[in-house]
Write a protein that holds these residues in place. Structure first.
Motif, PDB file in Angstrom:
ATOM      1  N   PHE A 199       1.697  30.392 -79.350  1.00  0.00           N
ATOM      2  CA  PHE A 199       1.695  29.572 -78.132  1.00  0.00           C
ATOM      3  C   PHE A 199       0.290  29.467 -77.573  1.00  0.00           C
ATOM      4  CE2 PHE A 199       2.388  33.848 -76.375  1.00  0.00           C
ATOM      5  CZ  PHE A 199       1.650  33.858 -75.196  1.00  0.00           C
ATOM      6  N   SER A 200       0.160  28.601 -76.585  1.00  0.00           N
ATOM      7  CA  SER A 200      -1.115  28.427 -75.900  1.00  0.00           C
ATOM      8  C   SER A 200      -0.913  28.713 -74.415  1.00  0.00           C
ATOM      9  CB  SER A 200      -1.607  26.992 -76.092  1.00  0.00           C
ATOM     10  OG  SER A 200      -2.670  26.720 -75.215  1.00  0.00           O
ATOM     11  N   TRP A 201      -1.936  29.204 -73.771  1.00  0.00           N
ATOM     12  CA  TRP A 201      -1.858  29.480 -72.322  1.00  0.00           C
ATOM     13  C   TRP A 201      -1.697  28.208 -71.502  1.00  0.00           C
ATOM     14  CZ3 TRP A 201      -6.889  32.667 -73.176  1.00  0.00           C
ATOM     15  CH2 TRP A 201      -6.569  33.929 -73.721  1.00  0.00           C
ATOM     16  N   GLN A 202      -2.029  27.059 -72.102  1.00  0.00           N
ATOM     17  CA  GLN A 202      -2.056  25.817 -71.315  1.00  0.00           C
ATOM     18  C   GLN A 202      -0.668  25.289 -70.942  1.00  0.00           C
ATOM     19  OE1 GLN A 202      -1.537  22.371 -72.797  1.00  0.00           O
ATOM     20  NE2 GLN A 202      -1.773  22.692 -74.990  1.00  0.00           N
ATOM     21  N   LYS A 203       0.385  25.901 -71.456  1.00  0.00           N
ATOM     22  CA  LYS A 203       1.740  25.390 -71.150  1.00  0.00           C
ATOM     23  C   LYS A 203       2.361  26.160 -69.974  1.00  0.00           C
ATOM     24  CE  LYS A 203       2.054  22.472 -74.637  1.00  0.00           C
ATOM     25  NZ  LYS A 203       1.949  21.049 -74.418  1.00  0.00           N
ATOM     26  N   ALA A 204       3.342  27.024 -70.254  1.00  0.00           N
ATOM     27  CA  ALA A 204       4.131  27.604 -69.164  1.00  0.00           C
ATOM     28  C   ALA A 204       3.318  28.491 -68.220  1.00  0.00           C
ATOM     29  CB  ALA A 204       5.305  28.389 -69.722  1.00  0.00           C
TER      30      ALA A 204
ATOM     31  N   SER B 103       7.232  14.903 -82.589  1.00  0.00           N
ATOM     32  CA  SER B 103       5.881  14.753 -83.095  1.00  0.00           C
ATOM     33  C   SER B 103       5.206  16.048 -83.580  1.00  0.00           C
ATOM     34  CB  SER B 103       5.068  14.111 -81.973  1.00  0.00           C
ATOM     35  OG  SER B 103       3.751  14.048 -82.303  1.00  0.00           O
ATOM     36  N   PHE B 104       5.340  17.133 -82.831  1.00  0.00           N
ATOM     37  CA  PHE B 104       4.621  18.343 -83.239  1.00  0.00           C
ATOM     38  C   PHE B 104       5.238  18.982 -84.482  1.00  0.00           C
ATOM     39  CE2 PHE B 104       3.005  17.815 -78.935  1.00  0.00           C
ATOM     40  CZ  PHE B 104       1.651  17.873 -79.222  1.00  0.00           C
ATOM     41  N   GLY B 105       6.573  18.956 -84.566  1.00  0.00           N
ATOM     42  CA  GLY B 105       7.224  19.431 -85.794  1.00  0.00           C
ATOM     43  C   GLY B 105       6.770  18.598 -86.988  1.00  0.00           C
TER      44      GLY B 105
ATOM     45  N   ALA C  40       7.930  30.194 -85.657  1.00  0.00           N
ATOM     46  CA  ALA C  40       8.281  29.397 -84.475  1.00  0.00           C
ATOM     47  C   ALA C  40       7.024  28.954 -83.733  1.00  0.00           C
ATOM     48  CB  ALA C  40       9.169  30.213 -83.540  1.00  0.00           C
ATOM     49  N   ASP C  41       6.836  27.641 -83.658  1.00  0.00           N
ATOM     50  CA  ASP C  41       5.853  27.117 -82.715  1.00  0.00           C
ATOM     51  C   ASP C  41       6.561  27.179 -81.363  1.00  0.00           C
ATOM     52  OD1 ASP C  41       4.416  25.559 -80.984  1.00  0.00           O
ATOM     53  OD2 ASP C  41       4.325  23.785 -82.264  1.00  0.00           O
ATOM     54  N   ALA C  42       6.175  28.174 -80.574  1.00  0.00           N
ATOM     55  CA  ALA C  42       6.930  28.448 -79.338  1.00  0.00           C
ATOM     56  C   ALA C  42       6.127  28.095 -78.093  1.00  0.00           C
ATOM     57  CB  ALA C  42       7.342  29.919 -79.310  1.00  0.00           C
ATOM     58  N   THR C  43       5.191  27.165 -78.255  1.00  0.00           N
ATOM     59  CA  THR C  43       4.240  26.954 -77.159  1.00  0.00           C
ATOM     60  C   THR C  43       4.872  26.460 -75.867  1.00  0.00           C
ATOM     61  OG1 THR C  43       1.992  26.235 -76.684  1.00  0.00           O
ATOM     62  CG2 THR C  43       3.405  24.588 -77.705  1.00  0.00           C
ATOM     63  N   SER C  44       5.900  25.623 -75.936  1.00  0.00           N
ATOM     64  CA  SER C  44       6.493  25.228 -74.645  1.00  0.00           C
ATOM     65  C   SER C  44       7.852  25.897 -74.445  1.00  0.00           C
ATOM     66  CB  SER C  44       6.562  23.704 -74.498  1.00  0.00           C
ATOM     67  OG  SER C  44       7.099  23.092 -75.620  1.00  0.00           O
TER      68      SER C  44
ATOM     69  N   PHE D 183       9.571  25.803 -87.539  1.00  0.00           N
ATOM     70  CA  PHE D 183      10.217  24.949 -86.543  1.00  0.00           C
ATOM     71  C   PHE D 183       9.528  25.086 -85.192  1.00  0.00           C
ATOM     72  CE2 PHE D 183      12.565  28.005 -83.881  1.00  0.00           C
ATOM     73  CZ  PHE D 183      12.438  29.161 -84.643  1.00  0.00           C
ATOM     74  N   THR D 184       9.864  24.156 -84.319  1.00  0.00           N
ATOM     75  CA  THR D 184       9.319  24.140 -82.957  1.00  0.00           C
ATOM     76  C   THR D 184      10.435  24.576 -82.025  1.00  0.00           C
ATOM     77  OG1 THR D 184       7.901  22.328 -83.616  1.00  0.00           O
ATOM     78  CG2 THR D 184       8.218  22.608 -81.278  1.00  0.00           C
ATOM     79  N   TRP D 185      10.220  25.678 -81.293  1.00  0.00           N
ATOM     80  CA  TRP D 185      11.333  26.194 -80.463  1.00  0.00           C
ATOM     81  C   TRP D 185      11.727  25.157 -79.417  1.00  0.00           C
ATOM     82  CZ3 TRP D 185      13.305  31.192 -81.489  1.00  0.00           C
ATOM     83  CH2 TRP D 185      14.439  31.513 -80.730  1.00  0.00           C
ATOM     84  N   ASN D 186      10.708  24.551 -78.809  1.00  0.00           N
ATOM     85  CA  ASN D 186      10.962  23.506 -77.818  1.00  0.00           C
ATOM     86  C   ASN D 186      10.086  22.306 -78.170  1.00  0.00           C
ATOM     87  OD1 ASN D 186      11.901  23.052 -74.663  1.00  0.00           O
ATOM     88  ND2 ASN D 186       9.938  22.099 -75.085  1.00  0.00           N
ATOM     89  N   GLY D 187      10.740  21.228 -78.602  1.00  0.00           N
ATOM     90  CA  GLY D 187       9.984  20.027 -78.984  1.00  0.00           C
ATOM     91  C   GLY D 187       9.481  19.325 -77.733  1.00  0.00           C
ATOM     92  N   THR D 188       8.188  19.444 -77.494  1.00  0.00           N
ATOM     93  CA  THR D 188       7.648  18.973 -76.211  1.00  0.00           C
ATOM     94  C   THR D 188       7.724  17.462 -76.056  1.00  0.00           C
ATOM     95  OG1 THR D 188       6.051  20.744 -76.610  1.00  0.00           O
ATOM     96  CG2 THR D 188       5.723  19.450 -74.633  1.00  0.00           C
ATOM     97  N   THR D 189       7.729  16.729 -77.166  1.00  0.00           N
ATOM     98  CA  THR D 189       7.676  15.270 -77.035  1.00  0.00           C
ATOM     99  C   THR D 189       9.059  14.605 -77.022  1.00  0.00           C
ATOM    100  OG1 THR D 189       7.442  14.877 -79.411  1.00  0.00           O
ATOM    101  CG2 THR D 189       5.429  15.242 -78.162  1.00  0.00           C
TER     102      THR D 189
ATOM    103  N   PRO E 113      -8.460  31.718 -82.203  1.00  0.00           N
ATOM    104  CA  PRO E 113      -9.082  30.456 -81.808  1.00  0.00           C
ATOM    105  C   PRO E 113      -8.143  29.253 -81.968  1.00  0.00           C
ATOM    106  CG  PRO E 113     -10.281  31.505 -83.647  1.00  0.00           C
ATOM    107  CD  PRO E 113      -8.988  32.210 -83.499  1.00  0.00           C
ATOM    108  N   GLY E 114      -8.460  28.183 -81.248  1.00  0.00           N
ATOM    109  CA  GLY E 114      -7.850  26.883 -81.560  1.00  0.00           C
ATOM    110  C   GLY E 114      -6.535  26.576 -80.879  1.00  0.00           C
ATOM    111  N   SER E 115      -6.267  27.194 -79.735  1.00  0.00           N
ATOM    112  CA  SER E 115      -5.053  26.912 -78.969  1.00  0.00           C
ATOM    113  C   SER E 115      -3.806  27.108 -79.857  1.00  0.00           C
ATOM    114  CB  SER E 115      -5.133  25.496 -78.363  1.00  0.00           C
ATOM    115  OG  SER E 115      -4.388  25.415 -77.180  1.00  0.00           O
ATOM    116  N   ASP E 116      -2.715  26.470 -79.517  1.00  0.00           N
ATOM    117  CA  ASP E 116      -1.492  26.679 -80.306  1.00  0.00           C
ATOM    118  C   ASP E 116      -1.669  26.173 -81.733  1.00  0.00           C
ATOM    119  OD1 ASP E 116       1.381  27.319 -80.566  1.00  0.00           O
ATOM    120  OD2 ASP E 116       1.519  25.170 -80.912  1.00  0.00           O
ATOM    121  N   THR E 117      -2.351  25.040 -81.885  1.00  0.00           N
ATOM    122  CA  THR E 117      -2.558  24.479 -83.229  1.00  0.00           C
ATOM    123  C   THR E 117      -3.300  25.481 -84.114  1.00  0.00           C
ATOM    124  OG1 THR E 117      -2.786  22.333 -82.141  1.00  0.00           O
ATOM    125  CG2 THR E 117      -3.454  22.447 -84.460  1.00  0.00           C
ATOM    126  N   GLY E 118      -4.345  26.070 -83.555  1.00  0.00           N
ATOM    127  CA  GLY E 118      -5.123  27.044 -84.325  1.00  0.00           C
ATOM    128  C   GLY E 118      -4.263  28.215 -84.752  1.00  0.00           C
TER     129      GLY E 118
END
Ligand code: PLP
Length: 374
Positions: free
Chosen positions: A188-193, A99-101, A167-171, A140-146, A72-77
């Motif tokens: 990761f979340s489906w809402q990105k790539a 920001s996300f890191g 690894a937060d690898a969502t983007s 760490f965040t693999w790709n810092g989206t912001t 549950p809860g997208s990438d954050t969850g």
């Protein structure tokens, strides 16, 4: 300026960095819906969840050493589930360059009170990855989206690390070749790539993360949504499609559509090729205009998905007006940079965006620039 001066519109002006453009050809009526209004624990529901997991594994080229499940809860969850259930066994280092890191630093320091070592860099830069003490768990965040800054590869992660890599690898997933042996936990979340929906997160666990879950009980209460073990053993069912709680089968079907599209264009290689073509097209647009630049200075760690651009002399109000002009024309949706980032533009170049649409954006940026600087 008259209407005739306006360049041709992109076919799909969807350049948001999340939720990102739907896969080309997507339409709601194309989704398989027989499993809606039925139990997700019935034969069909379980089959579809399993199919989604199998497709993700195949499209990510995830080795058998790693488990993959829907939470549950997208990438954050997914990322917080991992933090809450695994951290505290050893010291923690958090890397943050946007920001996300920073969000994971806040979780580790203020909520979990783990007193993490924090290695930071400013927007547009990557911290010194050689400083890391790998006796620690490292977040760490693999790709810092912001900020549009990513890690260049996995070379900086030692194979013989003592701590776990989170690894937060969502983007990053479906856009880069992730060296899975260097990753103990990825989310990761489906809402990105994939251009899917939010709501669910995907959790990937390597063997050492499973070992941690089975050998370490954190000294904190864990909500049911975060519990991955039963009587000390990993709840393997989660990784075969028996979700912790009720999923949205509509979101699952939407993800399956995206994954089948990914398969149709050649899987991971096809996804990476489209991303690279988009990033290269945007790079040409930037190179041809002296009023545009990249926020990420070093091309080796510049994102190919969430590409962040500087605009000469622009402040937040300027960017807001420029983005609103483009949105009103139907030329570009959601391209203002993230609210915490330096004022600029952010253009998603992931695989669901068509290169022709990125190319069509260039003349529109010129149009908006002229409108703003009459
Ligand atoms: C790097 C990163 N981490 C976490 C998140 C939060 O993702 P979600 O809203 O899917 O939980 C995002 C969203 O943009 C992100 O880009």
């Amino acid at each position: 300026m008259t209407t005739t001066d306006k360049p041709p519109l992109p076919a799909r002006p969807h350049f948001s960095s999340g939720p990102c453009a739907k896969p080309p050809g997507w339409a709601p009526e194309k989704l398989f819906l027989d499993d809606l209004g039925r139990s997700h624990r019935g034969t069909l529901g379980k089959q579809r969840l399993r199919y989604c997991i199998d497709l993700m594994r195949a499209m990510l080229e995830l080795p058998d050493t790693h488990r993959i499940g829907i939470v549950p809860g997208s990438d954050t969850g997914a990322f917080e589930l991992a933090m809450w259930s695994m951290l505290g066994a050893c010291a923690v280092t958090c890397l943050a360059w946007e920001s996300f890191g920073e969000g994971w630093v806040t979780d580790a320091a203020k909520q979990l009170k783990l007193d993490p070592t924090v290695i930071r860099a400013n927007y547009g830069e990557l911290p010194d990855l050689e400083q890391i003490d790998w006796r620690h768990d490292v977040l760490f965040t693999w790709n810092g989206t912001t900020s549009g800054v990513r890690v260049p590869d996995g070379e900086w992660i030692p194979e013989d690390r003592e701590g776990l890599s989170f690894a937060d690898a969502t983007s990053a997933v479906f856009a880069y070749d992730i060296p899975w042996s260097k990753v103990d936990v990825a989310t990761f979340s489906w809402q990105k790539a994939l251009g899917g929906e939010g709501a669910h997160g995907v959790l990937i666990l390597g063997p050492r993360a499973v070992e941690r879950l089975e050998s370490f009980t954190p000294d904190r209460p864990l909500p049911k949504l975060f519990r991955l073990t039963k009587s000390g053993d990993l709840n393997e069912a989660v990784f075969t499609g028996e979700t912790i709680n009720t999923p949205s089968m509509l979101a699952v079907e939407d993800a399956i559509f995206a994954l089948e599209w990914a398969k149709s264009i050649g899987g991971l290689k096809g996804m990476i090729a489209r991303t690279e073509a988009n990033a290269a097209a945007l790079d040409r647009i930037v190179a041809e205009r002296n009023w545009l630049g990249h926020l990420a200075q070093d091309p080796a760690s510049r994102s190919k998905t969430s590409v962040c651009l500087t605009v000469d002399g622009a402040d937040t109000a300027f960017i807001k007006r420029l983005a609103a002009l483009l949105e009103a024309e139907g030329a570009a949706y959601d391209i203002a940079g993230y609210r915490d980032a330096p004022p600029g533009l952010r253009i998603w170049c992931g695989a669901t965006v068509d290169t022709a649409d990125i190319e069509a954006l260039g003349p529109w940026l010129d149009w908006a620039w002229r409108e703003m600087n009459p």
